[in-house]
Every structure is written in C-alpha cells, then in structure tokens.
Design a protein around this motif. Structure first.
Motif, mmCIF file in Angstrom:
data_model
loop_
_atom_site.group_PDB
_atom_site.id
_atom_site.type_symbol
_atom_site.label_atom_id
_atom_site.label_comp_id
_atom_site.label_asym_id
_atom_site.label_seq_id
_atom_site.Cartn_x
_atom_site.Cartn_y
_atom_site.Cartn_z
ATOM 1 N N THR A 135 0.805 -1.228 0.000
ATOM 2 C CA THR A 135 0.000 0.000 0.000
ATOM 3 C C THR A 135 0.838 1.280 0.000
ATOM 4 O O THR A 135 0.523 2.240 -0.718
ATOM 5 C CB THR A 135 -0.940 0.021 1.226
ATOM 6 N N PHE A 136 1.915 1.298 0.778
ATOM 7 C CA PHE A 136 2.672 2.539 0.956
ATOM 8 C C PHE A 136 4.074 2.509 0.341
ATOM 9 O O PHE A 136 4.616 3.559 0.014
ATOM 10 C CB PHE A 136 2.777 2.862 2.454
ATOM 11 N N ASN A 137 4.654 1.336 0.231
ATOM 12 C CA ASN A 137 6.002 1.170 -0.320
ATOM 13 C C ASN A 137 6.956 2.250 0.207
ATOM 14 O O ASN A 137 7.528 3.033 -0.557
ATOM 15 C CB ASN A 137 5.955 1.233 -1.854
ATOM 16 N N PRO A 138 7.147 2.318 1.526
ATOM 17 C CA PRO A 138 7.948 3.396 2.119
ATOM 18 C C PRO A 138 9.439 3.308 1.801
ATOM 19 O O PRO A 138 9.993 2.211 1.653
ATOM 20 C CB PRO A 138 7.703 3.204 3.624
ATOM 21 N N ASN A 139 10.063 4.476 1.717
ATOM 22 C CA ASN A 139 11.516 4.538 1.503
ATOM 23 C C ASN A 139 12.268 4.243 2.791
ATOM 24 O O ASN A 139 13.292 3.576 2.796
ATOM 25 C CB ASN A 139 11.923 5.926 1.004
ATOM 26 N N LEU A 140 11.708 4.780 3.907
ATOM 27 C CA LEU A 140 12.369 4.601 5.195
ATOM 28 C C LEU A 140 11.322 4.487 6.301
ATOM 29 O O LEU A 140 10.436 5.330 6.424
ATOM 30 C CB LEU A 140 13.304 5.783 5.475
ATOM 31 N N ILE A 141 11.457 3.432 7.102
ATOM 32 C CA ILE A 141 10.520 3.139 8.182
ATOM 33 C C ILE A 141 11.211 3.335 9.522
ATOM 34 O O ILE A 141 12.358 2.927 9.701
ATOM 35 C CB ILE A 141 10.018 1.685 8.094
ATOM 36 N N MET A 142 10.511 3.931 10.455
ATOM 37 C CA MET A 142 11.019 4.002 11.821
ATOM 38 C C MET A 142 10.012 3.348 12.751
ATOM 39 O O MET A 142 8.811 3.648 12.680
ATOM 40 C CB MET A 142 11.248 5.445 12.265
ATOM 41 N N ASN B 273 9.173 8.247 5.817
ATOM 42 C CA ASN B 273 7.782 8.387 5.361
ATOM 43 C C ASN B 273 6.827 7.348 5.921
ATOM 44 O O ASN B 273 5.663 7.283 5.516
ATOM 45 C CB ASN B 273 7.690 8.437 3.833
ATOM 46 N N LEU B 274 7.299 6.562 6.884
ATOM 47 C CA LEU B 274 6.371 5.708 7.628
ATOM 48 C C LEU B 274 6.924 5.468 9.030
ATOM 49 O O LEU B 274 8.074 5.052 9.194
ATOM 50 C CB LEU B 274 6.136 4.368 6.935
ATOM 51 N N ILE B 275 6.116 5.771 10.029
ATOM 52 C CA ILE B 275 6.461 5.510 11.426
ATOM 53 C C ILE B 275 5.439 4.536 11.982
ATOM 54 O O ILE B 275 4.236 4.707 11.803
ATOM 55 C CB ILE B 275 6.469 6.804 12.263
ATOM 56 N N VAL C 177 9.943 14.524 12.593
ATOM 57 C CA VAL C 177 10.715 13.653 11.690
ATOM 58 C C VAL C 177 9.908 13.083 10.520
ATOM 59 O O VAL C 177 10.485 12.670 9.511
ATOM 60 C CB VAL C 177 11.361 12.470 12.462
ATOM 61 N N LEU C 178 8.587 13.067 10.630
ATOM 62 C CA LEU C 178 7.756 12.465 9.584
ATOM 63 C C LEU C 178 7.698 13.352 8.344
ATOM 64 O O LEU C 178 7.462 14.553 8.439
ATOM 65 C CB LEU C 178 6.341 12.218 10.108
ATOM 66 N N SER C 179 7.903 12.752 7.180
ATOM 67 C CA SER C 179 7.843 13.519 5.936
ATOM 68 C C SER C 179 6.433 14.071 5.717
ATOM 69 O O SER C 179 5.463 13.568 6.296
ATOM 70 C CB SER C 179 8.248 12.638 4.752
ATOM 71 N N ASP C 180 6.324 15.092 4.878
ATOM 72 C CA ASP C 180 5.044 15.756 4.655
ATOM 73 C C ASP C 180 3.962 14.802 4.154
ATOM 74 O O ASP C 180 2.786 14.952 4.480
ATOM 75 C CB ASP C 180 5.210 16.907 3.662
ATOM 76 N N ASP C 181 4.362 13.828 3.334
ATOM 77 C CA ASP C 181 3.388 12.874 2.801
ATOM 78 C C ASP C 181 3.466 11.531 3.529
ATOM 79 O O ASP C 181 2.975 10.522 3.045
ATOM 80 C CB ASP C 181 3.612 12.661 1.298
ATOM 81 N N GLY C 182 4.090 11.552 4.713
ATOM 82 C CA GLY C 182 4.297 10.314 5.465
ATOM 83 C C GLY C 182 3.064 9.832 6.214
ATOM 84 O O GLY C 182 2.068 10.546 6.358
ATOM 85 N N TYR D 72 -4.401 4.593 11.259
ATOM 86 C CA TYR D 72 -3.580 5.099 10.164
ATOM 87 C C TYR D 72 -3.734 6.614 10.171
ATOM 88 O O TYR D 72 -4.847 7.135 10.019
ATOM 89 C CB TYR D 72 -4.037 4.524 8.829
ATOM 90 N N ILE D 73 -2.620 7.316 10.349
ATOM 91 C CA ILE D 73 -2.652 8.757 10.589
ATOM 92 C C ILE D 73 -1.798 9.506 9.572
ATOM 93 O O ILE D 73 -0.725 9.038 9.183
ATOM 94 C CB ILE D 73 -2.142 9.035 12.023
ATOM 95 N N LYS D 74 -2.279 10.678 9.164
ATOM 96 C CA LYS D 74 -1.552 11.530 8.212
ATOM 97 C C LYS D 74 -1.668 12.978 8.638
ATOM 98 O O LYS D 74 -2.465 13.319 9.527
ATOM 99 C CB LYS D 74 -2.126 11.371 6.802
ATOM 100 N N ARG D 75 -0.878 13.819 7.992
ATOM 101 C CA ARG D 75 -1.033 15.259 8.195
ATOM 102 C C ARG D 75 -2.345 15.709 7.548
ATOM 103 O O ARG D 75 -2.735 15.190 6.488
ATOM 104 C CB ARG D 75 0.138 16.016 7.578
ATOM 105 N N VAL D 76 -3.008 16.674 8.133
ATOM 106 C CA VAL D 76 -4.260 17.194 7.576
ATOM 107 C C VAL D 76 -4.025 17.725 6.165
ATOM 108 O O VAL D 76 -4.881 17.607 5.282
ATOM 109 C CB VAL D 76 -4.838 18.304 8.490
#
Length: 287
Positions: free
Chosen positions: A85-92, A151-153, A175-180, A241-245
């Motif tokens: 679904t998200f195919n993140p570049n970097l996960i924390m 881009n994914l925590i 630390v979360l990217s804008d589209d994370g 599942y949470i995102k920026r507004v």
C-alpha cells in the motif's frame, strides 16, 4: 477535568520479578496505587499514579514480542500490506523490542527506537540501525540530523506507555515527511469496556486509547486518522492510520466514522459509562 472512576488498590509492577537473591536479601516489592481516570474534555483514559519510565523499561526488561506467534503473524501481515500500500523509503519503529516487526523489511529501510538496552542489542546484532533511547524531541532531532524522508512511522503498544504525549507527537511530526504515514496500534477502550477487561489497566498502560481521544489529541498537531482497523490482539485492539491534515494523498475511510459512531453509541463520551464500568468490575472481582 479528570474524574477518577476506578481504584484497583495497591499493585506491584508488571514485568518485574523478584529473584531468589532478592528474596534472600529481603528486597521489598515495589507497589503503587492503581487508580484510573477519565478526562471529560479530551475523552482520554489514563492511570492517575504513574511509575517513572526508567523504573519500568530498563536493561532487564523481560518482554519479547517474538514469544507470541499471534503477534508475529500480525506483524508479518501488516508488513506485507505496508509494502503493497505505501512502499515506504524509510521506516522508523518506536518501541522495536526484539525486531519482530522490522525483520520483515530490508535493513537499509529501517530505523529502530528501543529504550530497553538489553532488547535494543537484539536488533543491533541483527544489523538494524538502532537507537537505545527513550522517544522524545532530543532523539527526534538527532535522528533527523542523520537521515531524511522518514515516510512511515510504526508503533505497537508503545505510545500508550509514554506519559508525555505532547512530546511524543511533537517529536513524530518533527521527523515524519510531509506525505508520510503514522501507524499506531493499542488496546481498544471500547473492547476493554465491553469485555470488562480491567486487567488492561496497569503501570505500563498509562493510557487506554479510543478513537474519540486519539481524534481530539491529534488536532493540535494537525494530524488526523484516515483509516482504522479492528484487531484481535490483546483482547481487541485498534490500528490507527494517521496523516497530516494537509496530506491529500489519502482519503478518509468510512471505517473511521463507523468506529466513532460505535464509541459514541456505547457512551465513551459520557462519564456515566465509566461509573457503570466500575460497577461491572466490582461484580467480577473479589477484593
């Protein structure tokens, strides 16, 4: 205003055990008064007498997620879904424990945060970049200075263990990217009340979340829940599942409104429901 609705008396710490040497030395068990309250404004449920984090999460912390096949299966299924679904570049992962979740991803794509040094050593030996620290803004700034585009925590059964939620979410936003995407999961207050699972309240569970309380909490950080899943783990949990507004990449799923309606219908917004829960506990417990 925080109103107390349950008092479970003097309790010892969970995940802390006296050894034979302790008994010989006549070491005294640590007790705290387990009282639970409801914030009538934020709808947040919490224990009222907290135990210092360093006293609970130290170099002798015994819990291992890998000891539960249920959790291993849940992590594997989620990992496959995250990749698809998200195919993140970097996960924390905050609260990575023994790597039961991160082991499903390539080492170069993962950052681990684990304050219990004995457990942190497990993921370090596995080859994952691991910070053996408590999650806060100091650590967030340190991580951001070293890596970009997280881009994914993910955090399972951890954020509810941290008393300062303001620090938790400010640090995540930092630390979360804008589209994370932020994914958290914890025991569901609604299921806890339905099943009279008063054992969910103990020193590590400073908070028991509902969607009602999470929704209120996230507003101040310009975050919002865009999807939610009901899980069977821990007697009934919710995965948020949470995102920026400002992130228009994901639409808000209908399941979010349905869960909110279930909680409102049950009365998680009314203190009278908490008084009723107290009575249900009393009929189930022999003091």
């Amino acid at each position: 205003m925080i109103k107390k609705f349950l008092d479970l008396g003097q309790q010892p710490l969970a995940n802390k055990y006296l050894t034979k040497k302790d008994l010989v030395k006549k070491k005294v068990e640590y007790y705290y008064n387990l009282e639970i309250g409801f914030n009538t404004t934020s709808k947040l449920v919490s224990i009222l007498n907290t135990v210092p984090s360093k006293k609970m999460f130290d170099k002798e912390y015994p819990y291992r997620a890998s000891m539960s096949q249920t959790m291993l299966n849940s992590f594997k299924d989620l990992s496959m879904d995250i990749i698809k679904t998200f195919n993140p570049n970097l996960i924390m992962e905050i609260g990575s424990n023994d790597g039961s979740f991160v082991k499903n991803f390539a080492k170069k794509k993962v950052i681990c945060v684990e304050p219990c040094s004995n457990v942190a050593k497990v993921t370090q030996k596995m080859g994952y970049k691991t910070f053996p620290n408590f999650w806060n803004m100091k650590l967030a700034k340190k991580i951001k200075s070293k890596v970009k585009n997280i881009n994914l925590i993910y955090s399972a059964n951890t954020l509810s263990h941290i008393q300062d939620l303001n620090s938790v979410f400010n640090s995540i936003v930092h630390v979360l990217s804008d589209d994370g995407v932020l994914i958290i999961e914890d025991p569901s207050l609604l299921e806890c009340f339905k099943k009279v699972s008063y054992d969910q309240f103990y020193n590590e569970h400073i908070y028991i979340f509902s969607l009602l309380s999470i929704k209120y909490l996230l507003k101040r950080y310009n975050l919002e829940v865009f999807n939610i899943e009901k899980l069977s783990t821990h007697g009934g949990s919710l995965r948020y599942y949470i995102k920026r507004v400002s992130n228009n990449k994901f639409r808000i799923n209908k399941k979010v409104k349905k869960q909110l309606n279930r909680e409102m219908k049950f009365g998680l917004n009314r203190f009278s429901t908490y008084i009723k829960f107290n009575k249900n506990v009393e009929t189930n417990v022999v003091f």
